[in-house]
Design an enzyme around this catalytic site. Structure first.
Site, PDB file in Angstrom:
ATOM      1  N   GLU A  48      -2.580  -3.180  -5.621  1.00  0.00           N
ATOM      2  CA  GLU A  48      -1.624  -2.855  -4.573  1.00  0.00           C
ATOM      3  C   GLU A  48      -0.802  -4.100  -4.280  1.00  0.00           C
ATOM      4  O   GLU A  48      -1.323  -5.220  -4.321  1.00  0.00           O
ATOM      5  CB  GLU A  48      -2.317  -2.396  -3.284  1.00  0.00           C
ATOM      6  CG  GLU A  48      -1.327  -2.090  -2.166  1.00  0.00           C
ATOM      7  CD  GLU A  48      -1.954  -1.454  -0.941  1.00  0.00           C
ATOM      8  OE1 GLU A  48      -1.199  -0.970  -0.078  1.00  0.00           O
ATOM      9  OE2 GLU A  48      -3.194  -1.438  -0.842  1.00  0.00           O
ATOM     10  N   CYS A 246      -1.876   1.622   0.667  1.00  0.00           N
ATOM     11  CA  CYS A 246      -1.041   2.127   1.766  1.00  0.00           C
ATOM     12  C   CYS A 246       0.449   2.040   1.496  1.00  0.00           C
ATOM     13  O   CYS A 246       1.232   2.699   2.179  1.00  0.00           O
ATOM     14  CB  CYS A 246      -1.386   1.393   3.056  1.00  0.00           C
ATOM     15  SG  CYS A 246      -3.059   1.754   3.658  1.00  0.00           S
ATOM     16  N   ASN A 377      -3.029   8.837  -0.863  1.00  0.00           N
ATOM     17  CA  ASN A 377      -3.821   7.614  -0.964  1.00  0.00           C
ATOM     18  C   ASN A 377      -5.078   7.688  -0.114  1.00  0.00           C
ATOM     19  O   ASN A 377      -6.155   7.945  -0.616  1.00  0.00           O
ATOM     20  CB  ASN A 377      -2.984   6.400  -0.557  1.00  0.00           C
ATOM     21  CG  ASN A 377      -3.842   5.177  -0.314  1.00  0.00           C
ATOM     22  OD1 ASN A 377      -4.606   4.800  -1.182  1.00  0.00           O
ATOM     23  ND2 ASN A 377      -3.758   4.574   0.853  1.00  0.00           N
ATOM     24  N   GLU A 378      -4.923   7.485   1.189  1.00  0.00           N
ATOM     25  CA  GLU A 378      -6.083   7.434   2.077  1.00  0.00           C
ATOM     26  C   GLU A 378      -5.830   8.390   3.235  1.00  0.00           C
ATOM     27  O   GLU A 378      -6.100   8.088   4.390  1.00  0.00           O
ATOM     28  CB  GLU A 378      -6.274   6.000   2.582  1.00  0.00           C
ATOM     29  CG  GLU A 378      -7.697   5.654   2.980  1.00  0.00           C
ATOM     30  CD  GLU A 378      -7.839   4.178   3.329  1.00  0.00           C
ATOM     31  OE1 GLU A 378      -8.769   3.549   2.822  1.00  0.00           O
ATOM     32  OE2 GLU A 378      -7.008   3.665   4.110  1.00  0.00           O
TER      33      GLU A 378
END
Length: 660
Positions: A48, A246, A377-378
C-alpha cells in the site's frame, strides 16, 4: 537430617529430573500423514502507498511535484537566482484541454549564465545520491523559438555540485517534446537537492521535470527502486496484493483509487492526493500525493518479475468508513462493477479485446494470468454485503474461474466480524480476508485459531497481520523481536491449517524513515539504505521454506501450539524431497527436544538448521545494524530418523532434512 542439606539435595534432584524430562521430550513428525496441501500463493506481500511507500519509495522518481499538480503548484520547488524578477515563473492551467495534467510551468528567461535564474527541488525528504551512479534527467518542453539552455545538477547541503549535465532544447513550435540528458555523480550524499538553471533569452514551457537513478529494477527507464524490489524478490512471495489498503477507498469517493487512471503514458495519469497525507495528527504530510508512476500495469509487471500471483483490490462503491462512510447508491453501482470486469480483461484478455489491446500497446502482449480479485478493502456492514452481492453475480457470470476475495472488516472478532464471516460463508465466498493488528500476546494465544474452522467452507486470507508492541496505530510501536517471534508462533497455526488458510501477508510493507505515518512496518528505507525488520525475516523464512504438503507434527500426541511455550508445524516439499520443520521456543529458557521423523524410508545423514534468535525481546534491526536479528544457518546431524534440537530462548528454528 540437616534440613538445609535436605532442601539443597531435593532442589538439585528436581533440577536434574527437569533436565532429564526436557531431554526426553519428543516431537513426532509423520511425513506419510498429509493433512493439507500448501497453496503456491501461501506467503506473499501486501503493498500500500502508505509511509511514502510508492512516491518517495519504491517508485524511483527523485523529483517531487514534477508536473506542478499538487494543491500548491510549486510545492517542493523554490525559485532562485541573482537576476530573478516578477513574472519569470508562471504556472499555467489548461484544464479544458488536458484535464488529467492541466498545469505546466512557463519560464521567461533573460539569464546570461548559470546562477542568474533557476529553481531548486527538495526531493522526497531529500535526494539520495550515489557516487559513480548515472542519473537520467528528462523533461517535456515547448517553445516558440530555440534560445534557452537548461543546466541540471545535484548539490549537497553546502551547494557543492555532485554531478551535472546540460540540455539544449532545439525543437520549436506548438508541440510538446521530450528530451533527456544523463550525468554521473561524484559523491555519495543522503540528502541532496536538485538545481535547474536557465541560460539564454526566451520563453519555454516545462512539464514532467524528472530525474531517475540509473540503478532501477531491471534497469527500466522510469522504473522502480532496485534495492526495494530485490528485498521482495528475495522473499520469493506467492502473491502481491495491491494497491492497498485504505487508499483503495479514499477519504471520500472522489479520491478513491481508480485503476484506469493509473495506466497509459505517465504524463497522462491523473495525480491525486494520498489519503494518508492528513490522517495522523502526529505525522502530517501535506506533500504526500499519488502520481501513479507506479500504476496497475507496473503492479502486474512487478508481480510477474518476482514470480508472484497478482492480487488487485478494487473499490466496491464505498469510501473509507472511518472517514466519511460515503457510498454509491446501488442503482449507480454499474460503473464500479464494469471497472472490475474491464480489469480482468486488461489482465487476461488477448490483443483483440479492447482492454487487452491497451495492455498490449503498453508493451505486454502476453496475459498477466490474473486468478484472484478483491472486492472492497476493509469494508463492513450490510451496505458492503449488498454491494458485494452485485459484484459477485456480475463477475462470476462472465469469469467464473476468478476467485474473489471478500472483506471481513477491520478486526478478527466482534460484531462486524461475526456479521460478515457468517454472511460470507452462507454466500459461499471463495476467500475471506481477515486482518489482525493485535498485541504479541494475542498472536501467541491464537496460534490455534483455525484448528476448528470448516475445511470445506470458504478459505481464509490472512491479508494484514502485524503484532503491535504498544497499541494499534500508535506511533511508538516497534518492530522488535517480541512482536516478530509472536508472529512466527501464530504462523505455525496458519501453516498447520493450510487447508483453511490459503494466503497470508504482513502489513504495512514499506516505511520511509523520514516520511512514515504508521508503525510497525516490515521493511524500512531512507534515501540510500534499506533493512528488513525481524518481522521481515520471519515471513521470509516461512516463504522460502513453504513446502507443498502439511504433515502431522505432534508432541505427546497433541498439536504443538503453546504447550511449554513451544509452537511447531511441519511440511514436506515434494519438489526437493525434504521434510521442513518449524519450531518456536517463546520462553526465556533453552529447551531440548528429540525430533523423530516417521514415514520416510531413510533420511539424509545431515540436514540444515536455520536459526532466528535473540535473548532480548526488545531488540530491533536498524540502518546501523541491519542484520542484528537475521537468519543464521548451520549443519545439523541426523541419526537414523532422529534429530536432537536444543531450542535457544526466544528462538525460531527451521529444520530441513532430505528424504531418500
Amino acid at each position: 537430617m540437616n534440613f538445609k542439606h535436605f532442601a539443597l539435595t531435593t532442589v538439585a534432584t528436581f533440577g536434574l529430573l527437569n533436565v532429564m524430562a526436557q531431554k526426553n521430550k519428543t516431537i513426532v513428525v509423520n511425513t506419510s500423514k498429509v493433512t493439507a496441501q500448501v497453496q503456491p500463493e501461501m506467503w506473499g506481500v501486501f503493498f500500500e502507498d502508505i509511509n511514502m511507500g510508492a512516491d518517495g519509495g519504491i517508485y524511483a522518481e527523485l523529483i517531487k511535484n514534477r508536473s506542478f499538480e499538487f494543491y500548491k503548484p510549486l510545492m517542493g520547488w523554490t525559485t532562485q537566482g541573482s537576476k530573478m524578477k516578477e513574472g519569470d515563473f508562471l504556472v499555467l492551467n489548461r484544464q479544458e484541454s488536458h484535464a488529467n495534467n492541466p498545469r505546466f510551468l512557463r519560464v521567461n528567461s533573460t539569464a546570461a549564465k548559470r546562477g542568474d535564474l533557476g529553481m531548486v527541488n527538495e526531493g522526497f525528504r531529500g535526494i539520495g545520491v550515489k557516487k559513480g551512479l548515472k542519473y537520467d534527467f528528462s523533461v517535456l518542453y515547448r517553445q516558440a523559438a530555440a534560445g534557452v539552455k537548461l543546466h541540471v545538477e545535484l548539490i549537497d547541503s553546502t551547494g557543492r555540485v555532485l554531478g551535472s549535465g546540460t540540455l539544449n532544447p532545439e525543437t520549436a513550435g506548438n508541440q510538446w517534446t521530450s528530451q533527456s540528458v544523463s550525468f554521473t555523480a561524484n559523491e555519495t550524499v543522503e540528502k541532496a537537492k536538485f538545481n535547474l538553471w536557465f541560460e539564454g533569452a526566451g520563453k519555454i514551457d516545462l512539464d514532467m521535470i524528472s530525474l531517475f537513478p540509473g540503478d532501477t529494477w531491471k534497469n527500466r527507464k522510469g522504473g522502480l527502486r532496485g534495492d526495494m524490489v530485490q528485498m521482495l524478490a528475495d522473499m520469493k512471495p506467492g502473491f502481491v496484493r495491491f494497491p492497498g489498503g485504505c487508499i483503495v477507498e479514499g477519504h471520500d469517493l472522489s479520491v478513491r483509487y481508480q485503476w484506469k487512471k493509473t495506466i497509459g503514458p505517465v504524463e497522462s495519469r491523473e495525480l491525486i492526493v494520498n489519503r494518508w497525507n492528513s490522517e495522523f495528527a502526529h505525522r502530517p504530510a501535506p506533500d504526500y500525493y499519488q502520481t501513479f508512476g507506479l500504476g496497475f500495469y507496473e503492479y502486474f509487471q512487478l508481480s510477474e518479475d518476482i514470480g508472484a500471483a497478482p492480487l488487485p483490490i478494487l473499490n466496491c462503491g464505498m469510501a473509507c468508513q472511518f472517514n466519511t462512510g460515503e457510498v454509491v447508491p446501488l442503482e449507480d453501482l454499474d460503473p464500479y462493477i464494469q471497472d472490475a470486469l474491464d480489469l480482468i480483461e486488461f489482465a487476461n484478455g488477448d490483443s483483440n479485446t479492447p482492454w487487452g489491446k491497451v495492455r498490449t500497446d503498453m508493451g505486454h502482449p502476453a496475459p498477466f494470468n490474473l486468478t484472484m480479485l478483491g472486492v472492497g478493502n476493509e469494508n463492513w456492514g450490510p451496505q458492503y454485503l449488498e454491494r458485494l452481492a452485485l459484484f459477485t453475480k456480475a463477475i462470476k457470470s462472465k469469469y467464473p474461474e476468478i476467485k474473489l476475495v471478500n472483506s471481513s472488516g477491520t478486526d478478527p472478532d466482534g460484531e462486524r466480524f461475526d456479521l460478515l464471516n457468517t454472511s460470507l460463508r452462507k454466500m459461499k465466498a471463495d476467500i475471506i480476508d481477515e486482518h489482525y493488528y493485535r498485541s504479541p500476546e494475542w498472536f501467541l494465544s491464537n496460534a490455534n485459531r483455525y484448528d476448528n474452522y470448516d475445511r470445506n467452507g470458504s478459505k481464509v486470507f490472512a491479508g494484514e497481520y502485524a503484532a503491535q508492541s504498544v497499541a494499534i496505530a500508535k506511533p511508538t510501536n516497534k518492530n522488535n523481536w517480541e512482536c516478530a517471534i509472536s508472529e512466527a508462533a501464530f504462523l505455525t497455526g496458519l501453516e498447520r491449517n493450510a487447508g483453511v488458510v490459503h494466503m497470508a501477508s504482513y502489513a504495512p510493507l514499506f516505511a520511509q524513515a523520514d516520511g512514515w505515518q504508521w508503525t510497525p512496518d516490515m521493511i524500512w528505507v531512507d534515501n540510500l539504505n534499506i533493512y528488513g525488520t525481524p518481522n521481515y525475516y520471519v515471513q521470509k523464512l516461512y516463504s522460502l521454506n513453504k513446502g507443498t504438503d502439511v504433515v502431522s507434527i505432534l508432541g505427546d500426541n497433541k498439536i504443538i501450539s503453546g504447550q511449554d511455550s513451544i509452537y511447531a508445524s511441519a511440511v514436506i516439499d515434494r519438489k526437493t524431497n525434504e521434510v521442513i520443520i518449524k519450531v518456536i521456543n517463546a520462553s526465556s529458557v533453552e529447551k531440548s527436544r528429540n525430533v523423530v521423523v516417521k514415514g520416510a524410508k531413510k533420511l539424509a545423514a545431515n540436514g540444515t538448521l536455520t536459526l532466528l534468535q535473540n535473548q532480548n525481546l526488545k531488540a530491533e534491526n536498524s540502518f546501523e545494524n541491519a542484520i542484528n536479528i537475521s537468519p543464521k544457518e548451520q549443519p545439523l546431524a541426523v541419526k537414523g530418523n532422529n534429530v536432537s534440537l536444543s531450542l535457544a530462548p526466544y528462538s525460531f528454528s527451521v529444520v530441513r532434512i532430505g528424504m531418500k
